[in-house]
Scaffold this active site. Structure first.
Site, short mmCIF file in Angstrom:
data_model
loop_
_atom_site.label_atom_id
_atom_site.label_comp_id
_atom_site.label_asym_id
_atom_site.label_seq_id
_atom_site.Cartn_x
_atom_site.Cartn_y
_atom_site.Cartn_z
N GLU A 1 0.84 -1.19 0.00
CA GLU A 1 0.00 0.00 0.00
C GLU A 1 0.88 1.24 0.00
O GLU A 1 1.96 1.25 0.59
CB GLU A 1 -0.90 0.03 1.25
CG GLU A 1 -1.87 -1.12 1.36
CD GLU A 1 -3.08 -0.98 0.46
OE1 GLU A 1 -3.35 0.13 -0.02
OE2 GLU A 1 -3.75 -2.00 0.25
N ASP B 1 -19.26 -8.31 -8.27
CA ASP B 1 -19.10 -7.67 -6.97
C ASP B 1 -18.35 -6.34 -7.11
O ASP B 1 -18.68 -5.37 -6.44
CB ASP B 1 -18.38 -8.60 -6.00
CG ASP B 1 -18.39 -8.05 -4.59
OD1 ASP B 1 -19.47 -7.66 -4.10
OD2 ASP B 1 -17.31 -7.99 -3.98
#
Length: 159
Positions: free
Chosen positions: A70, A95
């Site tokens: 990240e 989704d």
């Protein structure tokens, strides 16, 4: 899996999803390619999660825990994260679409019907931590001519 194999594997599902959701198929395929390493990431292989969608408290389905990179506070770091798990790629695509549609922060992206502008809009809304996210998606779309996935299907003519 080669990029061509990956596009062939998920392209029609992305187009079907686009017809129902107005999320450009070119964006869906490019995002899946970027997030999954063209279907080769461990997350994709183990959890069929093409988009790196994390499992928050609202997710009641199966999950998969994996370390992920990240961009936080101006630098890349490794963190352990819980991700959604699917039984197939179509489930992941559906989704992903629901996630974008149901989240009001991405509403402005739906004014665009092309992958380039859609990518820039979701990036501006904070979709990814990578500051180069939109540019990477656009580069994938261009390099693999994914805009052809956004073209409406030719009508079937019978004589």
């Amino acid at each position: 899996m080669t990029p061509q194999d990956f596009i062939a594997a998920i392209g029609s599902a992305a187009q079907s999803s686009a017809a129902q959701t107005n999320i450009p198929a070119s964006f869906v395929v490019a995002d899946a390619a970027l997030e999954s390493g063209w279907g080769s990431s461990g997350l994709t292989q183990k959890a069929m999660n093409l988009f790196g969608v994390k499992a928050d408290s609202s997710w009641t389905g199966p999950t998969y825990s994996v370390p992920t990179r990240e961009y936080l506070n101006g630098q890349w770091v490794m963190v352990q994260a819980l991700f959604r798990s699917y039984s197939d790629w179509l489930g992941s695509i559906q989704d992903h679409a629901a996630f974008l549609i149901d989240n009001p922060r991405y509403a402005s992206a739906f004014q665009f019907t092309d992958g380039h502008n859609f990518a820039q809009a979701v990036a501006a809304a904070g979709y990814a931590t990578d500051p180069q996210y939109a540019q990477k998606i656009i580069a994938i779309i261009n390099a693999h001519n994914l805009t052809t996935l956004d073209a409406p299907a030719a009508p079937v003519v019978t004589v």
